[in-house]
Every structure is written in C-alpha cells, then in structure tokens.
Design an enzyme around this catalytic site. Structure first.
Site, PDB file in Angstrom:
ATOM      1  N   GLU A 186     108.083 -49.666 -17.878  1.00  0.00           N
ATOM      2  CA  GLU A 186     107.381 -48.377 -17.782  1.00  0.00           C
ATOM      3  C   GLU A 186     105.938 -48.489 -18.231  1.00  0.00           C
ATOM      4  O   GLU A 186     105.043 -47.821 -17.690  1.00  0.00           O
ATOM      5  CB  GLU A 186     108.105 -47.317 -18.633  1.00  0.00           C
ATOM      6  CG  GLU A 186     107.613 -45.891 -18.399  1.00  0.00           C
ATOM      7  CD  GLU A 186     106.393 -45.491 -19.236  1.00  0.00           C
ATOM      8  OE1 GLU A 186     105.738 -44.496 -18.881  1.00  0.00           O
ATOM      9  OE2 GLU A 186     106.086 -46.170 -20.241  1.00  0.00           O
ATOM     10  N   GLU A 187     105.687 -49.343 -19.213  1.00  0.00           N
ATOM     11  CA  GLU A 187     104.343 -49.425 -19.787  1.00  0.00           C
ATOM     12  C   GLU A 187     103.367 -50.214 -18.917  1.00  0.00           C
ATOM     13  O   GLU A 187     102.182 -50.273 -19.229  1.00  0.00           O
ATOM     14  CB  GLU A 187     104.394 -50.059 -21.186  1.00  0.00           C
ATOM     15  CG  GLU A 187     105.205 -49.273 -22.215  1.00  0.00           C
ATOM     16  CD  GLU A 187     104.509 -47.985 -22.666  1.00  0.00           C
ATOM     17  OE1 GLU A 187     103.419 -47.670 -22.164  1.00  0.00           O
ATOM     18  OE2 GLU A 187     105.091 -47.295 -23.515  1.00  0.00           O
TER      19      GLU A 187
END
Ligand SMILES: *[C@@H]1O[C@H](CO)[C@@H](O)[C@H](O)[C@H]1NC(C)=O
Ligand SMILES: *[C@@H]1O[C@H](CO)[C@@H](O)[C@H](O)[C@H]1NC(C)=O
Ligand SMILES: *[C@@H]1O[C@H](CO)[C@@H](O)[C@H](O)[C@H]1NC(C)=O
Length: 403
Positions: A186-187
């Site tokens: 996600e990052e």
C-alpha cells in the site's frame, strides 16, 4: 471529544457483553450519551475489554516483525499462522514473488458480503516496538505503543482481526458474512490491492483500515505526481553566455508552479503541492546541464487531468524548454459515512481505496493519529486499539443490516 466518544464505544462494548449490541434500540441512547468515561472510575475488571490482552499481544507481534514495503514476507507468514490458529480459513494470493496478500474467512465461503481490509507493509526505516506508560498529555491514561507500523497500519490490522473474532465468538456474524484481506504494497503504489482485483470476488461493503483518529472518513484527497526536467548546455562558469543553465531554468519553472492557483472544494479543502526533491549540477564552477524536481500534488477538487493542464501551461509559459512527466493521477475519493455514532473527517492522505475495483460501499476508519504516521514518533494508545475494535464491530454489524 475523545473521551465522550470512548464512552459511547465503551458502553457499546458493555452492551455486547450483555448480548445486546448493535440493536438499534441499544444504540440510540448511546449516541445521545453525554457521559464522559474516566479511566479508573469503573472497576478494573470491566475497565478494559476481555480481549484486550490478546489484542495488544497481536499488535506487538505484528509490529516486532519488520515489513517495509517489498519485504513483507515474515509478517505475512506470522499473520497467516495466527489466523489459522484462530480458526480462519486463510488463502494466500501472490502479489509479487515472496509477497502475498492474505484473505481470511470462516468456513469454506470465500465470497462474503463484507470485506474488511488493511495493509501489512510499512514505510522505512524500521523503529522497534516499545511500550511506554501514558504520557501526561494522554487523554485516556492507557499505555502507549511506539514503533514503526503501530499506527500505519498494524493498529488497524490487530483491531480488525479482533473485531471479527469477537463478532464470530458472540454469533453476531456467520460464515459468508465477513472476510479479512491483509494486503502488501500500500505504501508504494498499491500492487497488493490491485492484485486483489483478481481474487474473483465482489462485496456489498468494503471497510478500509487506516488511521483516522477513530473518525469515519467522508473521503480523502487524490494525488498527482510529476517531475520537471530542465536541460541546459554545460560550460565553464566564467563564460555563462556560452552555456545554458539548467538550474536557472528549473528555478523559473518552479517559481511559476508556486504561483499556480489550484482548485479547492468545500468537501476536500485546498489542493496542495509539495516540491519534494530537487537535484542538478555537478560543481559550482560548471554550468549545469541537467536539473530535475519531483512534485506531489494532493488533489482536492477538479480532476488530475485538468490540474495537469493548468500546471503544464503555467510552467511552460515561464520556461518553454522544461519537460513535465506526469506519473500518476487520482482524483478526490469520496467514502460513505452513513453509519451513526461516529464523528466524521476528511483526510489528505492516499489509501488503497481507489485501487480496489467494484461497486461496493466504502468505509474508511481506524485507530491512531495520521499526523504521527511515517515519523520517528509513531505511536498510539492501548485504548485507541480497544475503541477501534468496537468501532469496527459497529461498522460490520450495521453494514450487515443493509439488505
Ligand atoms: C525474515 O526472518 C528471517 C529469520 O528471522 C531473517 O533472517 C530475514 O532477514 C527476515 N527477512 C526479512 C525480509 O526481514
Ligand atoms: C486554503 O487556502 C486559503 C488561501 O491560501 C487559506 O486561507 C485557507 O486557510 C486554506 N484552507 C485550509 C483548509 O487549509
Ligand atoms: C521523471 O518521470 C519519468 C516519467 O515517469 C521517469 O521515467 C523518471 O524516472 C522520473 N524522474 C525522477 C527523477 O523521478
């Protein structure tokens, strides 16, 4: 506000314990409750919920295993066996070699009505886990949990898993109601959530776990990334007329960029812009041949395409020789907030939400303060985690009532 909110959820927990949670009847008076919960004002046996120790232990195990984007494997392996040990069926879905998403559900019904999801990866660097006594500024008096990922987003994972287990334990959910997706990446670009589009599943409701200070999000800003490249002609700095200075060109472009009037909206606030990196040149006595800046825009209105156009025109009008490379663009993301009993909020950061295709309702909620994420002082309190469990339980049970 926090203590009042805690009172609501704390009472909601008491209601569960007495087997009456989530009935509309139980909730109405809670929303109107003006009682401030004061830690220590009730007997310790009911001061923290019975699942608290397991919740804190799960959170600790998750945080103690580094899982910076790209190296999530050990944390995923831990969570997989944890979930299996707790009676979930767990599927692993490769998002990239050695990097798996986990899909967990009860029984054999992988297609559920609701999905609750959060991400296991963190930004670098790793900061070790540490439990500290409540600080004097703490509103609730519970211990604080420090370290990378405590807030973003292992606090959400631990609370989501605990909430689903609790609901199952008290027979408030059944096979086919809820699945948990813990994804990677996600990052850094969201490759995990994009892979989840290939699970072959669709949901009525997806609840995304990210730090929202226990408020229910009304949405979050979009993002537009680009870089500006200036080319010049190298030469001896004592004869500037023989070269062309790439840094001067870039500076004129950046100054025009800073003057662009970016769109705003009532719902999402101002579109903001950050020039994140600048580099160029080789030595003080050499006319620089190349200079590059990278920029991130947080989009609060209009579309990424329209903003891209605005920026391009302004920068090129100031310095026609510049090159602009737009890498990604997402408009503002609206989320649902039609469940009562929560304060609401609009957030500036990005999430997995736009990466997951489908026609589902979308809720965004979780423990911890987004202002300490990605920092060296990332932390939350134990009571944040406990309140989040109660919040997720309400979101799940209320979503199940929609037919
Ligand atoms: C995973 O754990 C093993 C054993 O503790 C360790 O050697 C390895 O470096 C870890 N991998 C990552 C990516 O952190
Ligand atoms: C938006 O920008 C205006 C003008 O710069 C400023 O006055 C206002 O406070 C900003 N709003 C928010 C929510 O930051
Ligand atoms: C600038 O953008 C281009 C196009 O996306 C990309 O190939 C390049 O790596 C970027 N440069 C920097 C310094 O980010």
């Amino acid at each position: 506000m926090k203590t009042k909110y805690f009172a609501q959820l704390y009472l909601a927990w008491l209601a569960t314990a007495t087997a009456a949670l989530a009935s509309q009847n139980a909730q109405v008076p809670l929303q109107d409750s003006n009682v401030d919960f004061i830690p220590g004002s009730v007997s310790p046996s009911i001061g923290s919920p019975p699942y608290s120790d397991d919740l804190v232990a799960l959170h600790k195990s998750l945080v103690q295993i580094p899982s910076i984007t790209g190296s999530e494997g050990n944390a995923t392996a831990f969570l997989r066996s944890y979930l299996q040990g707790r009676g979930f069926t767990v599927e692993t879905q490769p998002a990239a070699p050695g990097r798996d998403n986990l899909l967990a559900y009860y029984g054999t019904t992988r297609q559920t009505r609701i999905l609750v999801t959060s991400h296991i990866d963190t930004v670098p660097p790793y900061w070790p886990y540490e439990r500290r006594p409540a600080s004097s500024s703490s509103a609730d008096g519970s211990d604080e949990l420090w370290g990378r990922g405590t807030v973003d987003a292992k606090g959400s994972i631990a609370s989501v898993v605990t909430a689903v287990e609790q609901l199952h334990h008290f027979h408030s959910i059944h096979e086919g109601d809820v699945a948990v997706l813990v994804d990677v990446g996600e990052e850094r670009g969201g490759d995990g959530i994009r892979a989840a589009n290939d699970l072959g599943l669709a949901w009525e409701t997806v609840i995304f776990g990210e730090p929202t200070r226990l408020k229910l999000a009304r949405g979050h800003k979009g993002v537009l990334g680009f870089n500006i490249t200036a080319h010049g002609v190298a030469g001896h700095s004592s004869y500037p007329e023989l070269g062309a200075n790439a840094i001067d060109r870039l500076v004129r472009g950046l100054s025009a960029l800073a003057a662009v009037s970016l769109p705003w909206s009532e719902s999402f606030g101002n579109t903001t812009l950050n020039v994140g990196t600048v580099y160029g040149g080789v030595a003080a006595n050499v006319i620089p041949e190349l200079a590059v800046a990278t920029v991130s825009v947080r989009v609060a209105a209009s579309t990424p395409e329209a903003i891209q156009q605005l920026i391009k025109e302004a920068v090129l009008a100031a310095e026609p020789a510049l090159e602009l490379d737009f890498t990604y663009g997402i408009g503002p993301v609206s989320t649902d907030y039609d469940i009562e009993g929560f304060e609401t909020i609009v957030l500036n950061y990005g999430t997995d939400i736009p990466g997951l295709k489908g026609n589902h309702k979308r809720y965004l909620y979780g423990p911890g303060d987004y202002l300490v994420t990605h920092s060296d002082h990332e932390h939350l309190s134990i009571s944040d985690l406990e309140q989040a469990v109660e919040g997720y339980k309400v979101l799940i049970t209320e979503s199940l009532k929609n037919k």
